[in-house]
Design an enzyme around this catalytic site. Sequence first.
Site, PDB file in Angstrom:
ATOM      1  N   ASP A 167       9.665  -5.776  -0.606  1.00 30.89           N
ATOM      2  CA  ASP A 167       9.224  -5.462  -0.945  1.00 30.89           C
ATOM      3  C   ASP A 167       8.825  -4.915  -1.114  1.00 30.89           C
ATOM      4  OD1 ASP A 167       6.241  -6.438  -2.249  1.00 30.89           O
ATOM      5  OD2 ASP A 167       5.658  -6.464  -0.510  1.00 30.89           O
ATOM      6  N   HIS A 200       4.468 -16.452  -4.157  1.00 27.08           N
ATOM      7  CA  HIS A 200       3.138 -15.472  -3.451  1.00 27.08           C
ATOM      8  C   HIS A 200       2.659 -16.863  -2.851  1.00 27.08           C
ATOM      9  CE1 HIS A 200       0.966 -11.586  -2.833  1.00 27.08           C
ATOM     10  NE2 HIS A 200       0.761 -12.368  -2.112  1.00 27.08           N
ATOM     11  N   HIS A 239       9.874  -4.046  -5.704  1.00 31.87           N
ATOM     12  CA  HIS A 239       8.818  -3.752  -7.208  1.00 31.87           C
ATOM     13  C   HIS A 239       9.599  -2.604  -8.365  1.00 31.87           C
ATOM     14  CE1 HIS A 239       5.541  -6.944  -6.931  1.00 31.87           C
ATOM     15  NE2 HIS A 239       6.551  -6.654  -5.112  1.00 31.87           N
ATOM     16  N   HIS A 298       7.797 -13.690   1.127  1.00 32.06           N
ATOM     17  CA  HIS A 298       7.294 -11.888   1.963  1.00 32.06           C
ATOM     18  C   HIS A 298       6.181 -12.852   3.303  1.00 32.06           C
ATOM     19  CE1 HIS A 298       3.992 -12.036  -1.140  1.00 32.06           C
ATOM     20  NE2 HIS A 298       4.579 -11.036  -1.672  1.00 32.06           N
ATOM     21  N   LYS A 320       8.179 -16.438 -11.235  1.00 35.09           N
ATOM     22  CA  LYS A 320       7.800 -15.872  -9.574  1.00 35.09           C
ATOM     23  C   LYS A 320       5.943 -16.390 -10.094  1.00 35.09           C
ATOM     24  CE  LYS A 320       5.714 -13.675  -6.378  1.00 35.09           C
ATOM     25  NZ  LYS A 320       6.285 -12.402  -6.426  1.00 35.09           N
ATOM     26  N   HIS A 361      13.655  -8.981  -3.470  1.00 37.41           N
ATOM     27  CA  HIS A 361      12.558  -8.964  -3.638  1.00 37.41           C
ATOM     28  C   HIS A 361      11.803  -7.763  -3.681  1.00 37.41           C
ATOM     29  CE1 HIS A 361       7.506 -10.578  -3.690  1.00 37.41           C
ATOM     30  NE2 HIS A 361       7.931  -9.182  -3.649  1.00 37.41           N
TER      31      HIS A 361
END
Length: 335
Positions: free
Chosen positions: A237, A131, A14, A165, A94, A12
């Site tokens: 994350d 999420h 970004h 997460h 996602k 995970h």
Amino acid sequence: MPLLLDSPLDMHLHLREQEMLRLVAPFSAAQFAGGVVMPNLVEPVDSLARLRAYRTAITAACDPVPFTPYMTLFFREYSREELLAARDAIIGLKLYPAGITTQSEAGVSDFDRIGATVALLEELDIPLLVHGETNGFVMDREHEFLATYQWLAETFPRLRIVMEHITTAEAVALLDRFDNLAATVTLHHLMITLDDVAGGLLQPDLFCKPIAKTPRDREALCAAVFQGHPRLLFGSDSAPHPRHKKECCGCAAGVFSAPVALPMLAQLFEEADCLERLQGFVSTNACAFYRIIPPPKTVELQRKPWRVPEQYGTVRPFLAGRELRWSMPDKQEQS
Ligand code: NCD
Ligand code: ZN
């Protein structure tokens, strides 16, 4: 003695775009064989054309270091044809509830309408990454979303669902009720509670979604991870924001942990006397659940202390200024 890891993965991540992508991607490429790349760009990655362009930009930003970007499409209502065309290019879809976190405005606002697309994912064997937060009271958001996870797991028993997460003891417990659930766990949620974020002076570097929870929650996460739960996967994350977006009124959510991920994980596992379980958490568990075979890449950590820089470019990393016991061979000190 160095610590060797086979094809570690960050499930995970970004990476952003443009300059920020070029700044942060090399940290992940140095430590991991690949990573699951989140699609919440300013304009979400919700078409195959955008996904391919983004993938190319990521590979260029990592060059010459090999790094496999496992791409995700931003959840919306997709047709069967669209999903069939995308299937080989993605690791999953996602799903973000609308407005729940950074750049998620285009997410789902009506869960009654997701069934058709989710049924297609099940049929086409495409994992769903979620999420899992409601827009309720901030400490209860994950708790309130567990009912939706349960509904998904029961209604679509062959669908592989990743609870992204997770931060609560209850989420860990839900995992054991359904074989089709897995969960990612971040580094920071193994280390901090709400007290670290807001118990003293406010710490913007530690502000993220989902917000860090109670000591009991953190302990439950640590216990399950360190005991080697086979469906807990490492997902950093890592979510970089420039300092002027963190240190201001209206602090952006996200912890930039990519530069410290593996060294700090090694330290935590060593302190918990289970260093031999790190390989499972950072690779084997993910490969089994996602059914992927990452390209072979051996990553070496050395037992040599280093101090985490105060800043990389415009971004302050997680654990800035802290001394860590494990390091990547002669890479990070110089940045
Ligand atoms: C992430 C981001 O900045 O993109 N922020 C965060 O607090 N984790 C989005 C997300 O994963 O929620
Ligand atoms: Zn994220």
